[in-house]
Structures are given as C-alpha cells and as structure tokens.
Design a protein around this motif. Structure first.
Motif, PDB file in Angstrom:
ATOM      1  N   TRP A   1     -15.949  -4.585   1.984  1.00 35.05           N
ATOM      2  CA  TRP A   1     -15.084  -3.411   1.880  1.00 35.05           C
ATOM      3  C   TRP A   1     -14.177  -3.504   0.655  1.00 35.05           C
ATOM      4  O   TRP A   1     -13.721  -4.581   0.279  1.00 35.05           O
ATOM      5  N   ASP A   2     -13.904  -2.347   0.054  1.00 34.31           N
ATOM      6  CA  ASP A   2     -13.095  -2.263  -1.166  1.00 34.31           C
ATOM      7  C   ASP A   2     -11.610  -2.282  -0.804  1.00 34.31           C
ATOM      8  O   ASP A   2     -11.031  -1.255  -0.456  1.00 34.31           O
ATOM      9  N   HIS A   3     -10.987  -3.454  -0.916  1.00 36.45           N
ATOM     10  CA  HIS A   3      -9.574  -3.568  -0.544  1.00 36.45           C
ATOM     11  C   HIS A   3      -8.645  -2.938  -1.581  1.00 36.45           C
ATOM     12  O   HIS A   3      -7.446  -2.774  -1.324  1.00 36.45           O
ATOM     13  N   GLU A   4      -9.183  -2.553  -2.741  1.00 36.15           N
ATOM     14  CA  GLU A   4      -8.367  -1.897  -3.769  1.00 36.15           C
ATOM     15  C   GLU A   4      -8.502  -0.374  -3.725  1.00 36.15           C
ATOM     16  O   GLU A   4      -7.949   0.322  -4.569  1.00 36.15           O
ATOM     17  N   ARG A   5      -9.257   0.134  -2.752  1.00 35.59           N
ATOM     18  CA  ARG A   5      -9.453   1.581  -2.561  1.00 35.59           C
ATOM     19  C   ARG A   5      -9.938   2.263  -3.842  1.00 35.59           C
ATOM     20  O   ARG A   5      -9.532   3.380  -4.178  1.00 35.59           O
ATOM     21  N   GLY A   6     -10.800   1.576  -4.578  1.00 35.77           N
ATOM     22  CA  GLY A   6     -11.349   2.155  -5.795  1.00 35.77           C
ATOM     23  C   GLY A   6     -10.327   2.388  -6.885  1.00 35.77           C
ATOM     24  O   GLY A   6     -10.563   3.178  -7.809  1.00 35.77           O
ATOM     25  N   ASP A   7      -9.176   1.686  -6.822  1.00 32.80           N
ATOM     26  CA  ASP A   7      -8.088   1.896  -7.797  1.00 32.80           C
ATOM     27  C   ASP A   7      -7.720   3.373  -7.909  1.00 32.80           C
ATOM     28  O   ASP A   7      -7.395   3.875  -8.994  1.00 32.80           O
ATOM     29  N   SER A   8      -7.755   4.075  -6.790  1.00 29.47           N
ATOM     30  CA  SER A   8      -7.491   5.516  -6.793  1.00 29.47           C
ATOM     31  C   SER A   8      -6.033   5.814  -7.141  1.00 29.47           C
ATOM     32  O   SER A   8      -5.120   5.314  -6.471  1.00 29.47           O
ATOM     33  N   PRO A   9      -5.773   6.629  -8.174  1.00 28.13           N
ATOM     34  CA  PRO A   9      -4.393   7.014  -8.489  1.00 28.13           C
ATOM     35  C   PRO A   9      -3.726   7.758  -7.332  1.00 28.13           C
ATOM     36  O   PRO A   9      -2.511   7.646  -7.137  1.00 28.13           O
ATOM     37  N   ALA A  10      -4.516   8.504  -6.565  1.00 32.25           N
ATOM     38  CA  ALA A  10      -3.955   9.289  -5.464  1.00 32.25           C
ATOM     39  C   ALA A  10      -3.488   8.418  -4.305  1.00 32.25           C
ATOM     40  O   ALA A  10      -2.714   8.882  -3.458  1.00 32.25           O
ATOM     41  N   LEU A  11      -3.941   7.154  -4.257  1.00 29.86           N
ATOM     42  CA  LEU A  11      -3.611   6.288  -3.122  1.00 29.86           C
ATOM     43  C   LEU A  11      -2.766   5.087  -3.525  1.00 29.86           C
ATOM     44  O   LEU A  11      -2.544   4.186  -2.711  1.00 29.86           O
ATOM     45  N   GLN A  12      -2.259   5.076  -4.751  1.00 30.77           N
ATOM     46  CA  GLN A  12      -1.506   3.920  -5.224  1.00 30.77           C
ATOM     47  C   GLN A  12      -0.156   3.763  -4.536  1.00 30.77           C
ATOM     48  O   GLN A  12       0.447   2.685  -4.600  1.00 30.77           O
ATOM     49  N   ASP A  13       0.339   4.825  -3.885  1.00 27.24           N
ATOM     50  CA  ASP A  13       1.613   4.720  -3.179  1.00 27.24           C
ATOM     51  C   ASP A  13       1.452   4.136  -1.778  1.00 27.24           C
ATOM     52  O   ASP A  13       2.442   3.924  -1.076  1.00 27.24           O
ATOM     53  N   MET A  14       0.218   3.848  -1.362  1.00 26.83           N
ATOM     54  CA  MET A  14      -0.011   3.249  -0.050  1.00 26.83           C
ATOM     55  C   MET A  14       0.137   1.732  -0.127  1.00 26.83           C
ATOM     56  O   MET A  14       0.091   1.138  -1.212  1.00 26.83           O
ATOM     57  N   ALA A  15       0.331   1.115   1.021  1.00 23.41           N
ATOM     58  CA  ALA A  15       0.503  -0.339   1.073  1.00 23.41           C
ATOM     59  C   ALA A  15      -0.735  -1.047   0.520  1.00 23.41           C
ATOM     60  O   ALA A  15      -1.869  -0.616   0.753  1.00 23.41           O
ATOM     61  N   GLU A  16      -0.504  -2.125  -0.230  1.00 20.07           N
ATOM     62  CA  GLU A  16      -1.620  -2.895  -0.773  1.00 20.07           C
ATOM     63  C   GLU A  16      -2.357  -3.631   0.341  1.00 20.07           C
ATOM     64  O   GLU A  16      -1.760  -4.049   1.331  1.00 20.07           O
ATOM     65  N   LEU A  17      -3.656  -3.783   0.152  1.00 20.45           N
ATOM     66  CA  LEU A  17      -4.493  -4.472   1.126  1.00 20.45           C
ATOM     67  C   LEU A  17      -4.902  -5.839   0.584  1.00 20.45           C
ATOM     68  O   LEU A  17      -5.078  -6.015  -0.617  1.00 20.45           O
ATOM     69  N   ASP A  18      -5.057  -6.797   1.486  1.00 17.40           N
ATOM     70  CA  ASP A  18      -5.534  -8.124   1.110  1.00 17.40           C
ATOM     71  C   ASP A  18      -7.055  -8.176   1.189  1.00 17.40           C
ATOM     72  O   ASP A  18      -7.685  -7.390   1.902  1.00 17.40           O
ATOM     73  N   ARG A  19      -7.640  -9.114   0.468  1.00 20.67           N
ATOM     74  CA  ARG A  19      -9.093  -9.298   0.511  1.00 20.67           C
ATOM     75  C   ARG A  19      -9.462 -10.061   1.780  1.00 20.67           C
ATOM     76  O   ARG A  19      -8.911 -11.134   2.060  1.00 20.67           O
TER      77      ARG A  19
END
Length: 241
Positions: free
Chosen positions: A85-103
C-alpha cells in the motif's frame, strides 16, 4: 493476543527443519523497475524497484520467503516484507494536510500447493510497524504449456478494518469541504495479472508482469479515493549465481 500471527510464526520457527540437501545452492535473483497507479485523489503513480527472486520449484510464492517444510507437491513458508500500500498517498497535493502515514512491515506465513494445471497459494500477513492490521490472500496461478514462462493468475484479497481505515479513512480532524469523515471496515479486493520469464542465456532471465486490482465499495466510497481499480507493472532481470 495483540499479534496472533507473530505467535504463530514463533511456533513455526520451532518446527523440525527438513534435511538440507548436499547439493550446492544456486540463487536466481535480480531487480525490477515497478510502476503502480495511485488509488488516491490527485495521487501520482508509484515508481520504484523491487527484488526479483525466481524460484525454480514451481510454487510461485510472492516476495522474500523462507520454506520450513516442503515436498514436491506442497510448501509451507514464513516471510517478511514491506506492505504494497502507498503510505505517501501518491504525494497528492490535495491530501498533504492529512496526517502522515508510516510504512507498514508485514510478517507472513503461508502455503502453496501444486495442481495439475498450476498452483494455489494462501498467505496471511500481519503488520507490526504501522496500522497493526492483517490481510489474507488466496491465489491461483495457471501454468500453461508455452515456450515462455507465462503465468496468468487471480488473487482474492481480504483486508482487515485496521488496514483499510488506516489508508482510506478520514478522521474528524482531517475533514474539510468535500472531504467528510469516513471510517472504513474490512474490505475485499480481486487482483488479476500475468507474469512472464524469458531466459536470455543460461544465467540471465528477463522478467515482467502486469496486473489490475479492483476494490469493493468499502475502499471506493472513501472521499480520498479516486478509483476502485488500479493498474501496475514491472520489468527487470534476474541472474543465476
């Protein structure tokens, strides 16, 4: 117990080991470049590399794994590896304000069985680093009689609620206009693909594969998910040492 799979792995580690063959061991390993479409809104495709391990016993076990019990007709194994699973959410600018995920790092246990036309494998994985969720995969790989080692497969996946909510859930603190709160339950997915191996020399083999994964409404209904179907592929080479 918090990690039931970890307990199972500990028990398996104490199992009697099969006799070690006196023949010298050969390794058929390499690297492949990978690309995977992002599930997430505004996300970019994941570009990376992964190890290639060609197992010539015909069991088609995905990823690094260690066999603790094997016969010509079946094999049981344990393994470990990074979550797909992509823990970086595709580096989406629209989702950068969400909490960071760990690998996530998965411990795995499973088995594979040979049939007349292919193999069946069952794999259970438990994360020990991020969401602490689990996933199970049941795969059938067909072995057609072709000059190429061409192997189509179908894989049914079960994803626990801890896993799905970690990646596609939206907490109350992350809501905004167009992004309501969302709590994900356990989900199912179906992955279809084909792998190919083409020996170039006695030692060098080219490898590749393509796949499509479809997720059920638990994943697709999340406000941060863009599509319920994603595509991926890889290409590389392995060398027999």
């Amino acid at each position: 117990m918090k990690y039931p799979l970890c307990a199972a792995l500990a028990l398996l580690a104490t199992a009697q080991m099969p006799a070690v063959s006196a023949e010298p061991r050969q390794w058929n390993v390499g690297l492949a470049a990978t690309t995977d479409q992002s599930l997430f809104v505004g996300g970019d495709a994941q570009i990376g590399v992964k190890p290639v391990i060609i197992k010539e016993n015909g069991f088609d076990i995905a990823g690094p794994a260690w066999s603790f019990s094997a016969t010509p007709a079946r094999e049981f194994y344990i393994g470990a590896g990074l979550d797909e699973w992509d823990h970086e959410r595709g580096d989406s600018p629209a989702l950068q304000d969400m909490a960071e995920l760990d690998r996530a790092i998965n411990l795995r246990v499973g088995g594979a069985w040979k049939l007349a036309t292919g193999t069946v494998s069952a794999d259970l994985a438990q994360d020990v680093a991020a969401h602490e969720g689990a996933q199970a995969k049941l795969r059938y790989t067909h072995h057609p009689d072709t000059p190429l080692t061409l192997r189509p497969y179908a894989e049914l996946q079960w994803l626990s609620a801890d896993l799905t909510d970690y990646y596609v859930g939206v907490d109350a603190a992350e809501t905004k206009a167009g992004r309501p709160a969302y709590q994900a339950d356990a989900a199912l997915a179906l992955k279809l693909g084909v792998t190919v191996e083409k020996p170039i020399t006695e030692r060098l083999t080219l490898v590749g594969g393509v796949s499509a994964t479809g997720y059920d409404s638990t994943i697709a209904d999340s406000p941060i998910i863009d599509s319920n179907t994603v595509f991926g592929g890889y290409a590389g080479a392995a060398y027999r040492w």
